[in-house]
Structures are given as C-alpha cells and as structure tokens.
Design an enzyme around this catalytic site. Structure first.
Site, short mmCIF file in Angstrom:
data_model
loop_
_atom_site.label_atom_id
_atom_site.label_comp_id
_atom_site.label_asym_id
_atom_site.label_seq_id
_atom_site.Cartn_x
_atom_site.Cartn_y
_atom_site.Cartn_z
N HIS A 66 40.52 39.34 42.47
CA HIS A 66 39.48 40.37 42.58
C HIS A 66 39.79 41.67 42.73
O HIS A 66 39.44 42.76 42.05
CB HIS A 66 38.35 39.96 43.09
CG HIS A 66 36.97 40.48 42.34
ND1 HIS A 66 36.62 41.55 41.74
CD2 HIS A 66 35.70 39.82 42.14
CE1 HIS A 66 35.57 41.77 41.36
NE2 HIS A 66 34.94 40.54 41.41
N ASP A 79 40.92 31.67 23.00
CA ASP A 79 41.32 30.76 21.80
C ASP A 79 42.90 31.15 21.79
O ASP A 79 43.28 32.09 21.51
CB ASP A 79 40.60 31.14 20.67
CG ASP A 79 41.18 30.27 19.58
OD1 ASP A 79 42.25 29.48 19.67
OD2 ASP A 79 40.43 30.38 18.40
#
Length: 432
Positions: A161, A380
């Site tokens: 993070h 994807d």
C-alpha cells in the site's frame, strides 16, 4: 467437506522477475500520503482458460510482468528508510517475487472456503516472505500462481500500500493485462510523487482528528485477543441501500441536503459496529475513510498518478452519541466529514504528517475503504476475466471493505471481521 482432508499448497522455489530492460536506479521519493498505510494488500483471482494450459498462462504472466515493470520500475526495487527518516524506495531493479505452486484439491474447496470466509485457507494462495519482520522486508509486488487438480489456477497477489492505493493498483494491473495481450499501455504511469511534497514551511490549517489517540476504556482489545475473529460479507442491494437513505431522510426531515449511498451506508455500519462491540457510552470512537483526492487537488493529480492519491479523513465522537441516537445522527456526522475533503484540507494533512510523522491511532476506530468502483474483478490477461476474485483477509481488524456486489455494479458487498460474539449481534443489526 470431509473433516480428515487437509488442504495443502506445495510451492516451488520463488524466482525474481527483473525488468526486461535497464531501469533507473537510486532513491525514489514516496509522498507523505504513501507513508500512511504501511500494509500489504492481498487479493486472489481464479482463471480457467479454454485455450491455454496452466503452464502457458504462467509463462505469459512471468514474461509480461518482466515487461510491465519497466514502466513501473520502482516496484522492482525495495522499501527502505531515507536519510530524512521516511519510507522510500531503493530502486535496485531486483524485481518482483514470483512463486509457482499447486494444491491437492479442486477449486470447489476454495469456493467453500470463500462462502464460509475461512481466511486461513485463502492465505495459502498468497506468498508470505519467510521471516519478514516488517514492511521493509517485503518486496512491493509478490505473485503466486497456484495450479488446481481440476484445471485452472489462482493468481494471488501481495501489493504494498506504500506503492499503490486502489486506483493506482487497478491501473497497474490493467497495464499488466494489456502487456500480456501484446497491447501498448492505454495509460502511461505518472511516477513523479514529488508533486505532493509538503509546503515550506508546513501549514497545518485543520485539527486532523484522524490522528487522535484514543484510550480503550471498553477493553475491546481483550475481546479481540480472547475470541476468534469471524469474517462475513453482507450484500446491500439497491433496494436495501435506498431504504437506508429513506430512513435517514425521514428522521431528519428538516435537512435539505439529501445523503448519498456512501454516507448512509457508512453511518449505518459505524453505529451498528459500535453496538455490536458493546462499547461503553463514553468510549471515544473514531471513523476514518479513504477519500480519493485525485480530482479534488488543485490542480488535479495527473492521469495515471501511480501512488497514494487518497487522504485519510475522519472524526471522533462517543459511542453513546451514535448508538443512543437515530441513524440520521451518524449519517449527518459522516456527511460533515465528506464535505471537508478539499485541496486545503489534503495539503494540510500532508503538512501535518511532515511535522508529526505519526500514523493514525486505530484504537476504537473503524476504517472504511471502498473498492466498489474498481475493476479488479475484470482482469483479462488474454484468457478471459476471472471466474471469481476477492480480497484475502483485511489489511487490519478495524477495516470494513466495500466490494462490488452483483453484476449490476449497483450493489455493495460489505466485508468485515469481528470477534465471534460481536459478529452475532452485528448480523442481527444487518436485518433491516
């Protein structure tokens, strides 16, 4: 599930995936907003390709990772402490960590673990660096590809993070997918984080209650220590979200300011969590949430800003103020803080961190973070989107995560963990 069956993940030795070509070296600046949340965020994605074998997919993931981190070269480095005493990146070009693994089970067992929120199983799908004592000893990007007996594999990611907020992480992953498909990057990363340097001299213009220290007079810490942490998800469909907004507006008929879905849901969850944890009436409680400042800065942050553009903002009140009043009170408090997030407030927060160098105290705190508008479930790499995906645990026990709900993208899935006794109460409070 058969009680005698033991879930086992067998890993090969980790490899370092270095940038395909030479990248800049040296110390890379992280802004004060990057210092705030020093955790690794873990997610998983299950893919099943009709056109590629698992080995082919692994090779594509490895090759494209090597190529995309040329554009995002700081993630190939390692976190360190700068001469000024802040977290920075030593751009060594060492690379991301990649581990290939396999399990002794089919994907149905993982689906069962997800439905029952058994995090100890899902944790096996993301590689933990052995012996790492703190965030400095964990590479910014860690990847595990776990193959299943029934075909298909899970991509498990651990991402720092300090390097990415949700928007930056989603943009990095989208760039990785484009690279895997042989496409040029649709959005070049903007890597210069010095645009969020503090002012000289620092100018603190707001109280910044988000950093207040709170005493645990309700002994809630002991409850977390003594009871098992139970994770659950609660789906809020559009009708349920609308009901919360209607409840709030009916209670506060004098107000001309209608509330948003985020404000109504956040106020409801904050009030309910205080009740479930049985805080004392005079227990000070804090709400924090991560506001995306990208469009709120003046000028706005550049497109593709690869860093933390979120600012933690919050407020402190008493548990009795929330639990003992109608929902409109909690929601009204949330709304007042949302309206606070301006360029002046965010720059004041950056300057506050420069002067004080402390992270928000998490005692008596609820931290809301929303992934509901991120496209993490649509990755994807060339063999279709994940069959399913999700977080692995939470960055902290104080966190409630808003995830995309159903395909309509109008529902919100609320994911949190609470001590077992508190979760029973919380579940009842969710029945509205």
């Amino acid at each position: 599930m058969a009680g005698s069956f033991e879930f086992v993940v067998t890993r090969k030795n980790p490899v370092l995936v270095t940038p395909k070509s030479e990248t800049p070296k040296g110390l890379y600046y992280l802004s004060n907003l990057d210092q705030n949340i020093a955790v690794t965020v873990k997610t998983f994605y299950y893919f099943k390709s009709k056109s590629k074998t698992n080995q082919d997919s692994y090779n594509v993931i490895k090759k494209s990772l090597s190529e995309v981190i040329v554009h995002y070269y700081p993630v190939a480095g390692r976190l360190t402490i700068s001469p000024e005493g802040k977290i920075a990146v030593n751009c060594t070009g060492e690379g991301a960590v990649l581990v290939e693994a396999e399990t002794n089970c089919g994907i149905e067992m993982i689906k069962e673990a997800i439905s029952e929120n058994r995090m100890e199983m899902l944790e096996e799908l993301v590689y933990d660096i052995p012996g790492a004592r703190n965030i400095l000893e964990i590479p910014p990007v860690v990847v595990q590809v776990t193959n299943f007996k029934c075909g298909g594999f899970i991509l498990g990611l651990g991402m720092s993070h300090n390097m990415f907020d949700g928007v930056a992480a989603a943009e990095f992953l989208n760039s990785w997918c484009e690279t895997a498909k042989g496409l040029p990057l649709s959005l070049q990363p903007f890597l210069d984080r010095t645009i969020l340097q503090p002012r000289k001299p620092p100018k603190i213009e707001f109280p910044h209650n988000e950093f207040d220290e709170i005493e645990d007079i309700s002994c809630t810490g002991r409850l977390y220590d003594e009871e098992k942490l139970v994770y659950k998800s609660f789906l809020f469909e559009p009708q349920k979200l609308e009901k919360l907004k209607t409840m709030t507006n009916e209670e506060d008929s004098n107000s001309n300011n209608k509330v948003t879905t985020f404000q109504a849901l956040t106020g409801f969850l904050w009030k309910s969590r205080c009740e479930a944890l049985r805080f004392k009436q005079d227990q000070r409680v804090k709400l924090l949430f991560a506001a995306d400042g990208r469009s709120r800065f003046i000028p706005p942050l550049p497109k593709g800003y690869c860093g933390n553009g979120i600012v933690l903002t919050g407020l402190v009140t008493s548990s009795g103020e929330l639990v003992g009043n109608p929902l409109s009170r909690s929601v009204g408090l949330v709304k007042s803080v949302v309206d606070l997030v301006t360029d002046s407030f965010m720059r004041s927060a950056i300057d506050y961190l420069e002067v004080n160098r402390n992270r928000p105290s998490m005692t008596g705190t609820l931290l809301i973070t929303s992934w509901s508008r991120l496209s993490l479930h649509k990755l994807d790499f060339g063999w279709g989107e994940p069959v399913f995906s999700g977080p692995v645990g939470l960055p902290g026990r104080e966190v409630i995560l808003f995830l995309p709900g159903l395909e309509d993208m109008k529902s919100i899935n609320v994911f949190l963990g609470l001590p077992a006794s508190a979760m029973k109460v919380f579940e009842e409070l969710m029945k509205i």
